[in-house]
Design an enzyme around this catalytic site. Structure first.
Site, PDB file in Angstrom:
ATOM      1  N   ALA A   4       0.836  -1.204   0.000  1.00  0.00           N
ATOM      2  CA  ALA A   4       0.000   0.000   0.000  1.00  0.00           C
ATOM      3  C   ALA A   4       0.871   1.254   0.000  1.00  0.00           C
ATOM      4  O   ALA A   4       0.523   2.268  -0.631  1.00  0.00           O
ATOM      5  CB  ALA A   4      -0.933   0.003   1.203  1.00  0.00           C
ATOM      6  N   ARG A  51      -6.988  -0.899  10.587  1.00  0.00           N
ATOM      7  CA  ARG A  51      -7.727  -1.405  11.749  1.00  0.00           C
ATOM      8  C   ARG A  51      -7.551  -0.508  12.965  1.00  0.00           C
ATOM      9  O   ARG A  51      -8.222  -0.690  13.976  1.00  0.00           O
ATOM     10  CB  ARG A  51      -7.277  -2.832  12.066  1.00  0.00           C
ATOM     11  CG  ARG A  51      -7.766  -3.852  11.047  1.00  0.00           C
ATOM     12  CD  ARG A  51      -7.211  -5.231  11.318  1.00  0.00           C
ATOM     13  NE  ARG A  51      -5.766  -5.282  11.170  1.00  0.00           N
ATOM     14  CZ  ARG A  51      -5.029  -6.367  11.351  1.00  0.00           C
ATOM     15  NH1 ARG A  51      -5.612  -7.498  11.713  1.00  0.00           N
ATOM     16  NH2 ARG A  51      -3.721  -6.340  11.188  1.00  0.00           N
ATOM     17  N   HIS A  68      -8.697 -11.380   1.216  1.00  0.00           N
ATOM     18  CA  HIS A  68      -9.122 -10.680   0.007  1.00  0.00           C
ATOM     19  C   HIS A  68     -10.611 -10.831  -0.271  1.00  0.00           C
ATOM     20  O   HIS A  68     -11.320  -9.853  -0.495  1.00  0.00           O
ATOM     21  CB  HIS A  68      -8.326 -11.169  -1.205  1.00  0.00           C
ATOM     22  CG  HIS A  68      -6.931 -10.630  -1.268  1.00  0.00           C
ATOM     23  ND1 HIS A  68      -6.046 -10.931  -2.276  1.00  0.00           N
ATOM     24  CD2 HIS A  68      -6.258  -9.796  -0.436  1.00  0.00           C
ATOM     25  CE1 HIS A  68      -4.895 -10.315  -2.072  1.00  0.00           C
ATOM     26  NE2 HIS A  68      -5.001  -9.628  -0.958  1.00  0.00           N
ATOM     27  N   LYS A 118      -2.711  -9.140  -5.891  1.00  0.00           N
ATOM     28  CA  LYS A 118      -2.601 -10.561  -6.233  1.00  0.00           C
ATOM     29  C   LYS A 118      -2.166 -11.352  -4.994  1.00  0.00           C
ATOM     30  O   LYS A 118      -1.571 -10.774  -4.083  1.00  0.00           O
ATOM     31  CB  LYS A 118      -1.631 -10.753  -7.413  1.00  0.00           C
ATOM     32  CG  LYS A 118      -0.246 -10.087  -7.226  1.00  0.00           C
ATOM     33  CD  LYS A 118       0.680 -10.934  -6.419  1.00  0.00           C
ATOM     34  CE  LYS A 118       1.932 -10.198  -6.027  1.00  0.00           C
ATOM     35  NZ  LYS A 118       2.651 -10.880  -4.927  1.00  0.00           N
ATOM     36  N   ARG A 151       4.871 -14.271   7.029  1.00  0.00           N
ATOM     37  CA  ARG A 151       3.770 -14.538   6.102  1.00  0.00           C
ATOM     38  C   ARG A 151       4.175 -15.458   4.952  1.00  0.00           C
ATOM     39  O   ARG A 151       3.331 -16.128   4.360  1.00  0.00           O
ATOM     40  CB  ARG A 151       3.224 -13.224   5.543  1.00  0.00           C
ATOM     41  CG  ARG A 151       4.111 -12.508   4.533  1.00  0.00           C
ATOM     42  CD  ARG A 151       3.410 -11.301   3.954  1.00  0.00           C
ATOM     43  NE  ARG A 151       4.207 -10.624   2.934  1.00  0.00           N
ATOM     44  CZ  ARG A 151       4.188 -10.953   1.658  1.00  0.00           C
ATOM     45  NH1 ARG A 151       3.452 -11.963   1.237  1.00  0.00           N
ATOM     46  NH2 ARG A 151       4.923 -10.287   0.783  1.00  0.00           N
ATOM     47  N   ASP A 160       2.229 -16.198  -3.823  1.00  0.00           N
ATOM     48  CA  ASP A 160       3.028 -14.965  -3.752  1.00  0.00           C
ATOM     49  C   ASP A 160       3.726 -14.751  -5.093  1.00  0.00           C
ATOM     50  O   ASP A 160       3.190 -14.108  -5.990  1.00  0.00           O
ATOM     51  CB  ASP A 160       4.017 -15.042  -2.591  1.00  0.00           C
ATOM     52  CG  ASP A 160       4.663 -13.705  -2.288  1.00  0.00           C
ATOM     53  OD1 ASP A 160       5.684 -13.409  -2.931  1.00  0.00           O
ATOM     54  OD2 ASP A 160       4.151 -12.960  -1.431  1.00  0.00           O
TER      55      ASP A 160
END
Length: 318
Positions: A15, A35, A77, A95, A163, A176
Site C-alpha cells: 500500500a 484497523r 481478500h 494478487k 507470512r 506470492d
C-alpha cells in the site's frame, strides 16, 4: 472532467508503494483505512491523503469513494472484495486476487450483478511492454509459439511465523511469486492450458517451498513454471517461437525485451517504465470503468487462479 476517488484498505508495504506511485490526471487518492485510527492517520499524513478511517467499513460507507484498492493479506481478500462490491465500489485487488476459483467466481458474479468492475493488480497484464509484444506476435514475424519458461526464485529467511511460510496467512511461494510466473505464461499462451505435471517440496509448516509445473494447451504450446522461496533465480522469462525467441528480464515489471531471431539478429523492444508499474494498473482500471478498455485481464486472472487450484490439488495427492 470527473476525477475518480480512490480509497485504500490495508496499509502494509504494498500500500505504501501504491501511494508513493499514485499520479493520475483522472484520479485522486482520497481516503485510507486501517484497523487502527493512528495507523490510518499516519499513513494519510505521510502521503497527503484527505481522509483516514480507523475501520474498513467507514471507508466503504464514504459515498465519495468510487474505487477501492485492497491490499490486505491474501486470505482476507475475498471478504473485503465482497464487502466493497456490496457497498457499490469498483475493486482493484492485490494478487493473488482470491485463494481459489470458488471465491473468484463468487466475486465475479457479484460484480456483474452490481455492474461494477473487479480487477487484479497484476503488473504483467498492465505493463505497456506486454501489449507491444502481443502486437509483435500478431504480425506472425516470430511464427508459431512453441515454449515458455517462467522461473521465479526468491530467498526468504526460513521463519515459520512470517507470512511467507505461515499457512494461516496463506503462505507459500505459489500465492506470492507464483502468481507472477503463471500469469506470465498465461499471457502468451494462445488458450488456457492443462496442468500436465506438477511437483512440490513443502516447508516445515506444510506450505509450498518450491515447485516445478508443466503446462500444455490445445495448440500444443508448452510452459514450465519453476518456483522457490529458498534460492534466488533470475526472473528471466523466455518465450520461444518458430523463428526466434524473446527474453524478458525482471518480467513482473519489465519495460524492455530482447528479440533473438534464428539467423542470429537481435533487436530490443522498449515500452513504458518499470517505475510506473502500479500507475499503469490504476490508469487501466479507470479506462475499464469508463468503457475505454475491455476487462480482458480479469479473464486471464480467472485462468491463472484455475491453474493454481489444479496445482494445489495435485500436490495434495503427492
Amino acid at each position: 472532467m470527473k476525477k475518480y476517488q480512490w480509497g485504500i484498505i490495508g496499509l502494509g508495504t504494498i500500500a505504501h508503494k501504491f501511494a508513493e506511485t499514485f499520479d493520475q490526471e483522472t484520479s485522486e487518492l482520497a481516503a485510507v483505512a486501517s484497523r487502527t485510527s493512528e495507523k490510518a492517520k499516519n499513513f494519510a499524513e505521510r502521503y497527503h491523503i484527505p481522509k483516514a478511517y480507523g475501520t474498513y467499513q467507514e471507508l466503504l460507507m464514504d459515498e465519495d469513494i468510487d474505487i477501492v484498492y485492497i491490499a490486505v493479506p491474501n486470505r482476507q481478500h475475498i471478504q473485503h472484495i465482497l464487502q466493497a462490491l456490496h457497498a457499490n465500489k469498483h475493486v482493484l485487488c492485490e494478487k493473488a486476487i482470491t485463494m481459489n476459483k470458488v471465491e473468484l467466481d463468487e466475486a465475479m458474479r457479484l460484480a456483474e450483478e452490481k455492474n461494477l468492475i473487479l480487477a487484479e493488480a497484476m503488473t504483467i497484464f498492465n505493463m505497456p511492454l506486454y501489449q507491444q509484444l502481443r502486437s509483435l506476435m500478431d504480425t506472425n514475424k516470430l511464427g508459431a509459439l512453441k515454449m515458455i519458461q517462467a522461473p521465479f526464485g526468491s530467498y526468504k529467511e526460513p521463519d515459520p511465523t512470517n507470512r511467507f511460510f505461515n499457512p494461516e496467512l496463506a503462505g507459500g511461494a505459489l500465492l506470492d511469486i507464483g502468481t507472477y510466473a503463471v500469469s506470465f505464461a498465461r499471457f502468451f499462451l494462445s488458450s488456457q492450458p492443462e496442468v500436465m505435471a506438477s511437483t512440490m517440496i513443502p516447508f516445515e509448516t506444510g506450505v509450498d517451498e518450491q515447485s516445478i509445473t508443466i503446462l500444455r494447451n490445445k495448440e500444443n504450446e508448452l510452459a514450465t513454471v519453476s518456483l522457490t522461496f529458498q534460492a534466488k533465480m533470475p526472473k528471466v522469462g523466455i518465450v520461444a517461437f518458430e523463428n526466434g525467441y524473446l527474453t524478458i528480464s525482471d518480467y513482473p515489471r519489465a519495460d524492455r525485451a530482447e528479440v533473438i531471431f534464428n539467423d542470429g539478429t537481435r533487436e530490443w523492444i522498449e515500452s513504458g517504465s518499470t517505475a510506473q508499474a502500479m500507475n499503469y494498473e490504476i490508469a487501466n482500471m479507470v479506462k475499464i470503468i469508463k468503457g475505454e478498455l475491455p476487462n480482458r485481464s480479469l479473464f486471464l486472472t480467472k485462468d491463472v487462479i484455475e491453474i493454481l487450484d489444479t496445482m494445489q490439488k495435485i500436490w495434495q495427492n503427492q
